[in-house]
Scaffold this active site. Sequence first.
Site, PDB file in Angstrom:
ATOM      1  N   GLY A  29       0.817  -1.215   0.000  1.00 24.36           N
ATOM      2  CA  GLY A  29       0.000   0.000   0.000  1.00 24.36           C
ATOM      3  C   GLY A  29       0.844   1.256   0.000  1.00 24.36           C
ATOM      4  N   ASP A  81       2.816  -3.273   8.149  1.00 24.43           N
ATOM      5  CA  ASP A  81       1.793  -3.123   7.111  1.00 24.43           C
ATOM      6  C   ASP A  81       0.828  -1.995   7.480  1.00 24.43           C
ATOM      7  OD1 ASP A  81       0.314  -3.546   4.820  1.00 24.43           O
ATOM      8  OD2 ASP A  81      -0.303  -5.587   5.319  1.00 24.43           O
ATOM      9  N   ALA A  83      -3.289  -0.251   7.026  1.00 17.63           N
ATOM     10  CA  ALA A  83      -4.655  -0.731   7.270  1.00 17.63           C
ATOM     11  C   ALA A  83      -5.626   0.262   6.652  1.00 17.63           C
ATOM     12  CB  ALA A  83      -4.917  -0.856   8.769  1.00 17.63           C
ATOM     13  N   LYS A  94      -8.430  -4.715   6.173  1.00 17.42           N
ATOM     14  CA  LYS A  94      -7.358  -4.557   5.207  1.00 17.42           C
ATOM     15  C   LYS A  94      -7.773  -5.136   3.865  1.00 17.42           C
ATOM     16  CE  LYS A  94      -3.281  -5.667   6.317  1.00 17.42           C
ATOM     17  NZ  LYS A  94      -2.921  -4.532   5.464  1.00 17.42           N
ATOM     18  N   GLY A  95      -7.024  -4.782   2.832  1.00 16.26           N
ATOM     19  CA  GLY A  95      -7.305  -5.334   1.514  1.00 16.26           C
ATOM     20  C   GLY A  95      -7.713  -4.302   0.482  1.00 16.26           C
ATOM     21  N   GLY A  97      -5.841  -2.623  -1.116  1.00 16.93           N
ATOM     22  CA  GLY A  97      -4.912  -2.806  -2.231  1.00 16.93           C
ATOM     23  C   GLY A  97      -4.974  -4.209  -2.809  1.00 16.93           C
ATOM     24  N   GLU A 103      -1.081 -10.796   2.735  1.00 11.55           N
ATOM     25  CA  GLU A 103      -0.823 -10.026   3.964  1.00 11.55           C
ATOM     26  C   GLU A 103      -1.128 -10.872   5.195  1.00 11.55           C
ATOM     27  OE1 GLU A 103      -1.693  -5.584   2.119  1.00 11.55           O
ATOM     28  OE2 GLU A 103      -3.277  -6.591   3.205  1.00 11.55           O
TER      29      GLU A 103
HETATM   30  C1  5RP Z   1      -3.547  -3.533   0.911  1.00  8.40           C
HETATM   31  C2  5RP Z   1      -3.832  -3.099   2.299  1.00  8.40           C
HETATM   32  C3  5RP Z   1      -3.285  -1.779   2.728  1.00  8.40           C
HETATM   33  O1  5RP Z   1      -2.524  -1.955   3.872  1.00  8.40           O
HETATM   34  C4  5RP Z   1      -4.433  -0.856   3.016  1.00  8.40           C
HETATM   35  O2  5RP Z   1      -5.296  -0.814   1.882  1.00  8.40           O
HETATM   36  C5  5RP Z   1      -3.958   0.556   3.348  1.00  8.40           C
HETATM   37  O3  5RP Z   1      -3.376   1.111   2.215  1.00  8.40           O
HETATM   38  P1  5RP Z   1      -2.809   2.590   2.182  1.00  8.40           P
HETATM   39  O4  5RP Z   1      -1.593   2.599   3.038  1.00  8.40           O
HETATM   40  O5  5RP Z   1      -2.511   2.843   0.732  1.00  8.40           O
HETATM   41  O6  5RP Z   1      -3.888   3.508   2.717  1.00  8.40           O
HETATM   42  O7  5RP Z   1      -4.468  -3.773   3.072  1.00  8.40           O
HETATM   43  O8  5RP Z   1      -4.188  -4.714   0.580  1.00  8.40           O
END
Ligand code: 5RP
Length: 223
Positions: A29, A81, A83, A94-95, A97, A103
């Site tokens: 992400g 990671d 969220a 999460k997810g 992305g 993950e």
């Molecule tokens: C990807 C995820 C990311 O951690 C979540 O979408 C947060 O993304 P970002 O840091 O771009 O806001 O779970 O699958």
Amino acid sequence: MTQDELKTLVGQAALKYVVPGEIIGVGTGSTVNKFIDALATIKDQIRGAVSSSVASTERLRALGIPVFDANEVAELAVYVDGADEIDGQGHMVKGGGAALTREKIVAAQSRQFICIADESKLVRTLGAFPLPVEVIPMATQRLVRQFAQMGGQARLRLKDGVPLVTDNGQHILDVTGLSISDPRGFELEVSQWPGVVTVGVFALQKADVCLLGTTQGVKTLTF
Ligand code: 5RP
């Protein structure tokens, strides 16, 4: 401070959890991209990374950080990671992305989950962000009906007008209309539905620490 600057701040703050000489678990992400950029500045102090997506693998390698297959490594000290949502107990959605399955796998083989997020991600109850669920394509419409029975509206995620295909060759449903008051129970239940590969509630693999980017600086929440 802009949201992008807050992401940079927490990405850099996560470096203090990196154990020298170890292999680091790396999420996916825009916030994790900041962490990867920061990690590149200390790449000589680590052995490498296990990555949760093709996108993160490409970024890590482009910056000269070796990437190991998850099967080559028994246990990781730390997984970093982002969220889409995190609550006061460290449960996450999460997810966003589309990388939720890998993950969850890398999180499961890590002793500590460090979540990096800007303050917009902190919520009282999970569910306002459309819940990503990775599904086997032939089960999509049955799962849409199954979510409808619990009050959720599930939509197939599209990319350029066609169903998005994940790194694992599957599809994503995004589910709105849910209020997830029991994240652990919800994850246990939905994970068992035939055709669900991974549900984007991370309660069993919840965060141990959240580095939250706020206009007052980085706040450390421990769970
Ligand atoms: C990807 C995820 C990311 O951690 C979540 O979408 C947060 O993304 P970002 O840091 O771009 O806001 O779970 O699958």
